[in-house]
Design a protein around this motif. Sequence first.
Motif, mmCIF file in Angstrom:
data_model
loop_
_atom_site.group_PDB
_atom_site.id
_atom_site.type_symbol
_atom_site.label_atom_id
_atom_site.label_comp_id
_atom_site.label_asym_id
_atom_site.label_seq_id
_atom_site.Cartn_x
_atom_site.Cartn_y
_atom_site.Cartn_z
ATOM 1 N N ILE A 136 52.317 54.561 38.298
ATOM 2 C CA ILE A 136 53.292 53.705 38.978
ATOM 3 C C ILE A 136 52.870 52.242 38.888
ATOM 4 N N VAL A 137 51.583 51.973 39.123
ATOM 5 C CA VAL A 137 51.076 50.604 39.024
ATOM 6 C C VAL A 137 51.267 50.061 37.608
ATOM 7 N N ALA A 138 50.936 50.895 36.609
ATOM 8 C CA ALA A 138 51.049 50.461 35.211
ATOM 9 C C ALA A 138 52.489 50.103 34.858
ATOM 10 N N THR A 186 57.496 44.072 35.630
ATOM 11 C CA THR A 186 57.355 42.692 36.088
ATOM 12 C C THR A 186 57.116 41.747 34.915
ATOM 13 N N ALA A 187 56.295 42.203 33.960
ATOM 14 C CA ALA A 187 55.992 41.369 32.791
ATOM 15 C C ALA A 187 57.242 41.095 31.959
ATOM 16 N N SER A 188 58.092 42.110 31.769
ATOM 17 C CA SER A 188 59.318 41.913 30.990
ATOM 18 C C SER A 188 60.241 40.908 31.660
ATOM 19 N N LEU A 189 60.380 41.010 32.972
ATOM 20 C CA LEU A 189 61.219 40.067 33.699
ATOM 21 C C LEU A 189 60.639 38.657 33.654
ATOM 22 N N ALA A 190 59.292 38.571 33.730
ATOM 23 C CA ALA A 190 58.642 37.261 33.652
ATOM 24 C C ALA A 190 58.845 36.640 32.273
ATOM 25 N N ALA A 191 58.862 37.468 31.231
ATOM 26 C CA ALA A 191 59.078 36.951 29.876
ATOM 27 C C ALA A 191 60.480 36.371 29.732
ATOM 28 N N ALA A 209 52.854 36.882 30.641
ATOM 29 C CA ALA A 209 53.689 38.085 30.613
ATOM 30 C C ALA A 209 53.242 39.025 29.505
ATOM 31 N N ALA A 210 52.865 38.467 28.352
ATOM 32 C CA ALA A 210 52.400 39.299 27.240
ATOM 33 C C ALA A 210 51.135 40.056 27.616
ATOM 34 N N ILE A 211 50.191 39.356 28.254
ATOM 35 C CA ILE A 211 48.938 39.998 28.672
ATOM 36 C C ILE A 211 49.213 41.061 29.728
ATOM 37 N N LEU A 232 64.320 47.564 30.825
ATOM 38 C CA LEU A 232 65.061 48.800 31.047
ATOM 39 C C LEU A 232 64.188 50.012 30.735
ATOM 40 N N GLY A 233 63.447 49.944 29.639
ATOM 41 C CA GLY A 233 62.563 51.044 29.294
ATOM 42 C C GLY A 233 61.503 51.284 30.355
ATOM 43 N N ALA A 234 60.893 50.198 30.853
ATOM 44 C CA ALA A 234 59.881 50.338 31.902
ATOM 45 C C ALA A 234 60.482 50.901 33.179
ATOM 46 N N ALA A 235 61.714 50.473 33.520
ATOM 47 C CA ALA A 235 62.368 50.978 34.728
ATOM 48 C C ALA A 235 62.668 52.474 34.616
#
Length: 406
Positions: free
Chosen positions: A72-74, A80-85, A100-102, A168-171
């Motif tokens: 869940i954390v991962a 969050t990273a995708s949205l930040a990008a 965001a990439a890191i 979307l994939g992460a969600a």
Amino acid sequence: MKPFTALLGAAAGTHAADQMALATLPLTATLVLGAGPDLLGLLVAAQSAAWLLVSLPAGTWIDRMPRRRMLIVALALGLTASLAAVAAAATGQVFLLGLAAIAGASGTVVYVLTSVSLLPSLVPAGDLPRANARLELARAVVSLAAPFVAGLLAQHLSPTWGYALAALGAALALVCVLALPKGAAPTAETGRPGFANAIRIGAVFVVRNELLRGISLCAIFWNFAFFALLAVWAPLALGPLGLDPAHMGLAQSTYGAGLILGALVAPVSARRLPPLVTLIFGPAVSIIAAILFLAAPSGSGLILAAAGYFLVGFGPMLWAICQTTVRQLVTPSPLMGRVNATVQTAIYGVRPLGALAGGFVAAQAGLHAALLMIAVAFALSTLVIVLSPLARMRALPQPVVGDAQA
């Protein structure tokens, strides 16, 4: 939803998010933010560095926390990273795009290590080869499709739509993980060691176990050779082979086809062949691929190169699925995260060395010398297996007695 089905859905979503982010980063940096080659190189390096920097500490966390929680954390980190990008692209903030990439790559690292460590508690030991093959198939399919999709989005809409698909994939992956059963953390070692000492214990276990040591050394030599090949591929294809960029990409795309076919064949080969055959075949067929690359300049370059890329996808995919199963069977659950992290760190640590060596040898001694070095490294990866107990493994080992909690 069955636990393995949930994990498979999460794998598809996670790898789709990771590969879309990987393909979208250079397009966004170049077309939206106007980054030059130097800045683009830093962004790509930051994205790939997570595999080297995060693996070892992540392995220790995986062995100390409930693995469902780690997933869940991962995935939350990846989302969050995708949205930040997307926000970075909209506001023109290159630094935020790098962060965001890191962060996104770090989420993928934690997910991959956790899922491999969790799988033995979700399926019977006899089903591990098939389960690992299905997870690898999901990764191979999205790895092949993501660059094409990212390119279409960049051409017809905007590169940042790739990050929207990644989100979307992460969600979707997060929804699948929430369907997994809750579990306790793996049984901790007596007198839980400090963080650094816990990492050392995992590394020592890999070094002292003959099977894990053989797997690790084989992977190190093979990845050195493969990334050296990637480093010399463009000058080889555009130079001696006389390919244009389109045919260069066509030849390299057969690697993805090999990965997919290998993942499809793996469950059948696991039932019908002793593990020693697969474990030797995987690196050995890469030697044949290196010979094809050596012969390509004086023969039908496109066909020989395409066949070489197909072989380094097909055989090593069979090997990867088999060795992952062996790792899962011989490693106690409380050590699973650290053992997988140790192997992963060794692999990602040698990859830049292989790329640097390939480029250096090609520049100093020519492409033929670099291809010879690659062939030797593939041969060494095979020799490691032949000289280890893995070459005598007529059946998969029995799972070690240990805590199997998630």
